[in-house]
Motif scaffolding. Structure first.
Motif, PDB file in Angstrom:
ATOM      1  N   ARG A 271      37.124  37.129 -39.638  1.00  0.00           N
ATOM      2  CA  ARG A 271      36.181  36.302 -38.825  1.00  0.00           C
ATOM      3  C   ARG A 271      34.537  36.697 -39.122  1.00  0.00           C
ATOM      4  O   ARG A 271      33.739  36.149 -39.462  1.00  0.00           O
ATOM      5  N   ALA A 272      34.556  38.136 -39.289  1.00  0.00           N
ATOM      6  CA  ALA A 272      33.385  38.595 -39.739  1.00  0.00           C
ATOM      7  C   ALA A 272      32.866  38.434 -40.890  1.00  0.00           C
ATOM      8  O   ALA A 272      31.619  38.003 -41.070  1.00  0.00           O
ATOM      9  N   HIS A 273      33.812  38.318 -41.943  1.00  0.00           N
ATOM     10  CA  HIS A 273      33.431  37.901 -43.381  1.00  0.00           C
ATOM     11  C   HIS A 273      32.817  36.468 -43.286  1.00  0.00           C
ATOM     12  O   HIS A 273      31.966  36.074 -44.049  1.00  0.00           O
ATOM     13  N   ALA A 274      33.347  35.606 -42.479  1.00  0.00           N
ATOM     14  CA  ALA A 274      33.151  33.893 -42.667  1.00  0.00           C
ATOM     15  C   ALA A 274      31.866  33.722 -41.854  1.00  0.00           C
ATOM     16  O   ALA A 274      31.185  32.597 -42.075  1.00  0.00           O
ATOM     17  N   GLN A 275      31.592  34.311 -40.684  1.00  0.00           N
ATOM     18  CA  GLN A 275      30.540  34.026 -39.912  1.00  0.00           C
ATOM     19  C   GLN A 275      29.092  34.188 -40.572  1.00  0.00           C
ATOM     20  O   GLN A 275      29.071  35.041 -41.424  1.00  0.00           O
ATOM     21  N   THR A 276      28.217  33.386 -39.945  1.00  0.00           N
ATOM     22  CA  THR A 276      26.894  33.227 -40.797  1.00  0.00           C
ATOM     23  C   THR A 276      25.686  34.047 -39.888  1.00  0.00           C
ATOM     24  O   THR A 276      24.496  34.310 -40.381  1.00  0.00           O
ATOM     25  N   VAL A 277      26.238  34.397 -38.547  1.00  0.00           N
ATOM     26  CA  VAL A 277      25.168  34.859 -37.653  1.00  0.00           C
ATOM     27  C   VAL A 277      25.500  36.483 -37.737  1.00  0.00           C
ATOM     28  O   VAL A 277      26.634  36.793 -38.039  1.00  0.00           O
ATOM     29  N   PRO A 278      24.689  37.254 -37.239  1.00  0.00           N
ATOM     30  CA  PRO A 278      24.789  38.815 -37.233  1.00  0.00           C
ATOM     31  C   PRO A 278      25.935  39.261 -36.529  1.00  0.00           C
ATOM     32  O   PRO A 278      26.196  38.223 -35.368  1.00  0.00           O
ATOM     33  N   LEU A 279      26.570  40.402 -36.700  1.00  0.00           N
ATOM     34  CA  LEU A 279      27.583  40.640 -35.951  1.00  0.00           C
ATOM     35  C   LEU A 279      27.334  40.983 -34.538  1.00  0.00           C
ATOM     36  O   LEU A 279      26.283  41.601 -34.314  1.00  0.00           O
ATOM     37  N   ARG A 280      28.144  40.780 -33.645  1.00  0.00           N
ATOM     38  CA  ARG A 280      27.990  41.092 -32.113  1.00  0.00           C
ATOM     39  C   ARG A 280      28.131  42.730 -31.950  1.00  0.00           C
ATOM     40  O   ARG A 280      28.860  43.296 -32.690  1.00  0.00           O
ATOM     41  N   PRO A 281      27.532  43.500 -30.714  1.00  0.00           N
ATOM     42  CA  PRO A 281      27.600  44.720 -30.844  1.00  0.00           C
ATOM     43  C   PRO A 281      29.129  45.333 -30.938  1.00  0.00           C
ATOM     44  O   PRO A 281      29.276  46.355 -31.445  1.00  0.00           O
ATOM     45  N   GLU A 282      30.025  44.288 -30.180  1.00  0.00           N
ATOM     46  CA  GLU A 282      31.346  45.113 -30.120  1.00  0.00           C
ATOM     47  C   GLU A 282      32.295  44.702 -31.486  1.00  0.00           C
ATOM     48  O   GLU A 282      33.531  45.113 -31.767  1.00  0.00           O
TER      49      GLU A 282
END
Length: 444
Positions: free
Chosen positions: A164-175
């Protein structure tokens, strides 16, 4: 002792297929069952067995469960005992019957109806579960490592979090990609060390937009002053130093006040953001044991047993493993045998001999726990422990390769008790061959 029965063979019912219960059923089956001197029945709600100290490896993805799990049905067929699927929910001591709930599959279809099983000798070996001490949010938002299902669920969520983190285009959420492990006993520490390696291996398989050194963080929270409080202080310090080198943050003297959907709130008000929370603190026996059929239990639901491993209020019922409160006299004080795999193994071996004595009408011998120490695996990085434990005062502390080999030998002893030398040797060789041709981490 009353062993009279209307049945031609003595009925031995074992409830719980963990390390102690399955070893006992296998050994009794290989002797009394093979010779048709007794009927041995194992009652267990799961279909397969995995050695509980290995659950952290399954959760991290460093062990392929399919290569290590034991099918109860096949094991019972090969070793002359009966396996019956279901969960014990009641006990009639007067009629000497165990009540087993109806078993329903994942689709809600009935597999077996509610049933009763008569016994002449009953062995309770239902193990233990984590104790959340009533901490708010644990049941709703924290995962546990009590079974292979729990371990696989954690691993799946961990891999999905990386994808999920690899695929998303927005910055990572804090958690995001943050893991908080509550409890720095053996399970918590072992899981933290394994996750350091396996998360990096998962990311290396094409998830190049995730930087494991910057994006992935593992935090261990412990209420006690140090990690691994059951081990000597020097080994605790060595373990904490190693975790620090791996980038694992350790919070000691930190009590959890609440688990939330996006993290953990500590008693001092600090908030630790986390996508995955694992509760690995505290141990108790299953809740259904408390006051069951008038049997005596302690504050963590363990069945109080005599030195013979018979429960305090019934000569026909025995308890072994984590669910048994077994006294262990030490230096003038009386503590309980610790909930370790080695204790379950010893008690299963002892009880096998005592059941044979029971059938022969001989008096039972007392069980004496032999402490061979504690070993904690830190994955490929190290293994620490104290050997011989109470036998020599716990002063022989070991680390590194020798400790790692001793840790592996504990699992081999369990496998040998279940399968014998030829099968264990061939299975070990097969795993070594497969490991050279497959990824060293499970990717799904």
């Amino acid at each position: 002792m009353n062993t009279a029965t209307d049945h031609p063979r003595h009925r031995i019912v074992i409830v719980g297929g963990g390390a102690g219960g399955l070893e006992l059923a296998t050994r009794l089956g290989n002797t009394l069952g093979r010779r048709r001197q007794a009927e041995i029945t194992l009652i267990e709600k799961k279909r397969t067995h995995v050695w509980k100290p290995k659950l952290h490896e399954i959760a991290a993805g460093s062990m392929d469960m399919s290569a290590h799990e034991v099918g109860y049905l096949a094991q019972s067929h090969w070793h002359h005992f009966r396996y019956r699927v279901g969960e014990m929910v009641g006990l009639d001591r007067e009629r000497r019957e165990v009540l087993v709930a109806a078993h329903v599959d994942d689709e809600g279809l009935l597999v077996t109806p509610q049933r009763t099983f008569g016994y002449d000798t009953l062995v309770m070996a239902v193990g233990s579960q984590s104790n959340d001490f009533g901490t708010p949010g644990v049941r709703e938002y924290a995962m546990r490592l009590e079974s292979s299902v729990d371990a696989l669920r954690f691993h799946s969520r961990m891999v999905n979090a990386c994808i999920r983190a690899h695929a998303q285009t927005v910055p990572l959420r804090p958690e995001q990609l943050q893991v908080v492990i509550i409890g720095a006993g053996a399970t918590g520490v072992e899981l933290a060390a394994e996750l350091h390696r396996t998360t990096r291996e998962v990311v290396a398989f094409g998830l190049d937009r995730v930087d494991p050194n910057k994006d992935i963080r593992v935090t261990v929270v412990e209420a006690a002053p140090r990690v691994l409080p059951a081990l000597p202080a020097r080994l605790s310090q060595a373990t904490e130093n190693l975790l620090g080198k791996l980038g694992v943050e350790v919070r000691t003297n930190a009590r959890v006040a609440e688990v939330l959907p996006d993290g953990v709130r500590l008693a001092d008000g600090q908030f630790l953001p986390a996508e995955l929370v694992v509760w690995a603190a505290g141990v108790k026996a299953p809740d259904f044991l408390k006051d069951m059929a008038g049997l005596e239990t302690n504050r963590v639901n363990q069945l109080v047993v005599r030195p013979t491993l018979q429960v305090s209020r019934d000569d026909d019922i025995f308890a072994i493993g984590d669910c048994a409160a077994c006294a262990w006299p030490q230096a003038g004080e009386e503590i309980l045998v610790p909930p370790r795999a080695q204790a379950a193994h010893q008690q299963a071996t002892h009880l096998m001999r005592q059941i044979k004595r029971r059938l022969a009408g001989k008096p039972l011998e007392d069980y004496r726990y032999r402490d061979f120490g504690s070993l904690v695996s830190l994955g490929e990085f190290s293994t620490v422990g104290n050997m011989m434990g109470g036998l020599i005062g716990g002063n022989l502390m070991i680390e590194g390769l020798f400790a790692r080999l001793m840790y592996l030998s504990l699992y081999k002893m369990h496998e040998l008790a279940l399968h014998g030398f030829p099968k264990v040797a061939l299975d070990t060789l097969a795993r070594l061959i497969v490991r050279r041709t497959e990824p060293h981490v499970k990717l799904h």
